[in-house]
Design an enzyme around this catalytic site. Structure first.
Site, mmCIF file in Angstrom:
data_model
loop_
_atom_site.group_PDB
_atom_site.id
_atom_site.type_symbol
_atom_site.label_atom_id
_atom_site.label_comp_id
_atom_site.label_asym_id
_atom_site.label_seq_id
_atom_site.Cartn_x
_atom_site.Cartn_y
_atom_site.Cartn_z
ATOM 1 N N HIS A 191 0.851 -1.202 0.000
ATOM 2 C CA HIS A 191 0.000 0.000 0.000
ATOM 3 C C HIS A 191 0.887 1.253 0.000
ATOM 4 C CE1 HIS A 191 -3.484 2.551 1.416
ATOM 5 N NE2 HIS A 191 -2.452 3.284 1.818
ATOM 6 N N GLU A 192 1.815 1.296 0.927
ATOM 7 C CA GLU A 192 2.651 2.495 1.066
ATOM 8 C C GLU A 192 3.509 2.729 -0.171
ATOM 9 O OE1 GLU A 192 2.261 4.768 3.137
ATOM 10 O OE2 GLU A 192 0.833 3.688 4.386
ATOM 11 N N HIS A 207 1.764 4.293 -3.062
ATOM 12 C CA HIS A 207 1.669 5.759 -3.030
ATOM 13 C C HIS A 207 2.820 6.369 -3.836
ATOM 14 C CE1 HIS A 207 -1.800 6.547 -0.627
ATOM 15 N NE2 HIS A 207 -1.356 5.884 0.430
ATOM 16 N N TYR A 261 -4.330 14.559 -3.088
ATOM 17 C CA TYR A 261 -4.693 13.821 -1.866
ATOM 18 C C TYR A 261 -5.797 14.525 -1.100
ATOM 19 C CZ TYR A 261 -3.684 10.213 1.586
ATOM 20 O OH TYR A 261 -3.753 9.116 2.413
ATOM 21 N N GLU A 306 -5.915 6.631 -2.393
ATOM 22 C CA GLU A 306 -5.930 5.612 -1.336
ATOM 23 C C GLU A 306 -6.339 4.246 -1.892
ATOM 24 O OE1 GLU A 306 -5.244 4.889 1.856
ATOM 25 O OE2 GLU A 306 -4.010 6.660 1.590
ATOM 26 N N ASP A 329 -9.923 13.780 7.623
ATOM 27 C CA ASP A 329 -9.223 12.748 6.847
ATOM 28 C C ASP A 329 -9.059 13.206 5.386
ATOM 29 O OD1 ASP A 329 -8.107 10.273 6.100
ATOM 30 O OD2 ASP A 329 -10.081 9.415 5.681
ATOM 31 N N HIS A 378 -9.575 7.977 3.339
ATOM 32 C CA HIS A 378 -9.535 6.569 3.775
ATOM 33 C C HIS A 378 -10.939 5.998 3.972
ATOM 34 C CE1 HIS A 378 -5.514 8.018 5.124
ATOM 35 N NE2 HIS A 378 -5.128 6.806 4.828
HETATM 36 ZN ZN LIG Z 1 -2.482 5.341 2.079
#
Ligand SMILES: [Zn+2]
Length: 356
Positions: free
Chosen positions: A173-174, A177, A188, A197, A270, A275
């Site tokens: 996931h990271e 990005h 974002y 996301e 958020d 998310h």
């Molecule tokens: Zn993320």
């Protein structure tokens, strides 16, 4: 646009701020203390990114991965916050005694593998970017993040979260990005942020599925299974199969993700619910992948990858823009009358995203 040519790296954490906010308000200091510390740390890091990112990304890369191998370096922050910390494992080195280091190393390798073997992408930037990660960041740090240059993992507070290297999909996931940053560079915030996301969840899950050799039917479609402490009532941070059902816990609260546009959440928190509403495109991907069957990275993943990297997806794209491009990509790659085209169209219909 920024001074380095439209490149705006964002500080992306895996645990959303609303989860930490809730923990930070808990009566028990063993729960609120680490969450408060994590929130403070994250906001400092977020502020610092804006100042240093452009300058540092403008510098020429010093080394490149060879054409078919990653170039990984793992560092240990030794529970401090200086990055990157002490180098503990380089590319090709044997595994050491620290399981966290070894998991980070193999998670970076699995991510590199999926992108190279499934999509012929040579590392995160498509140009052999070395992959760096720091483990044991800070004390009781309840998060993992990509800071525009490298991965960072906390060990968790042990009460709610444990070692963030436990979930390979969190690592994927990271790093995704990073891929998004180098390609569509989705803003974002709001819907483009939720798409950003969702890309990370989609490819994070595919990295797990690819490394385990699972079919779409065999996969758990969870993000962060393995990072919740044993006492937490929940299976993971998010579920692509059934958004909104990943956890329902006294302390953490309930997973707020919607699966369809009917339950779309309008919020300023958020980053405008990045998310939260990511549950909708996540679920669309799950529906396409399970309708097509077999290995999800092969067809569903290919269609999503084509759109992410194809140059047509705008930085401020909405769900409907993205949906339209996936239908087009399915048609271009697999033909008009194909199952792929139909599965993609149907999935967006099921989650209530209208293709204009
Ligand atoms: Zn993320």
């Amino acid at each position: 646009m920024t001074t380095n040519g439209g490149f705006e790296p964002v500080f992306c954490t895996v645990v959303p701020p609303y989860v930490l906010d809730k923990l930070a308000q808990h009566d028990d200091p063993a729960l609120s203390g680490p969450a408060q510390r994590t929130l403070v740390r994250d906001s400092e890091l977020r502020a610092r990114r804006r100042v240093t990112a452009e300058f540092r990304l403008a510098a020429a890369p010093t080394a490149k991965a060879p054409s078919d191998q990653p170039l990984r370096t793992i560092y240990d922050a030794e529970h401090r916050t200086e990055l990157p910390g002490t180098k503990v494992r380089g590319e090709g080195d044997d595994p050491g005694r620290d399981a966290t280091v070894n998991r980070a190393y193999s998670g970076l390798g699995a991510t590199f593998d999926l992108y190279l073997k499934a999509y012929l992408r040579h590392s995160i930037d498509g140009d052999g970017l070395p992959l760096d990660a720091t483990v044991h960041y800070d004390e009781g740090y309840n998060n993992a993040f990509w800071n525009g240059e490298q991965m960072v993992f906390g060990d968790g507070d042990g009460e709610i979260f444990v070692d963030f290297t436990n979930s390979i999909d969190v690592i994927g996931h990271e790093l995704t990005h990073g891929v998004t940053q180098y390609t569509a560079n989705l803003t974002y915030y709001g819907q483009p942020g939720a798409l950003n996301e969702s890309m990370s969840d989609v490819f994070g899950s595919l990295i797990k599925q690819y490394s385990l050799g699972q079919t779409a039917a065999e996969a758990d479609w969870l993000i962060g299974a393995g990072i919740l402490a044993p006492g937490v009532t929940g299976t993971a941070l998010r579920s692509m199969k059934a958004p909104g059902t990943a956890y329902d816990d006294d302390v953490l609260g309930k997973d707020p993700q919607p699966a369809t546009m009917d339950d779309y959440v309008r919020t300023g928190r958020d980053n405008g619910g990045v998310h939260i509403n990511s549950g909708i495109p996540n679920h669309a991907f799950y529906l396409v992948a399970t309708a097509l069957g077999g290995h999800a990275w092969e067809k569903a993943g290919q269609i999503w990858y084509d759109v992410l990297t194809g140059g047509k997806l705008k930085e401020r794209a909405f769900f409907s823009d993205f949906a339209k491009l996936t239908v087009k990509a399915a048609r271009e790659r697999y033909g008009d009358g194909g199952d792929e085209f139909q599965a993609v169209q149907k999935a967006w219909e099921q989650v209530g995203v209208r293709i204009l």
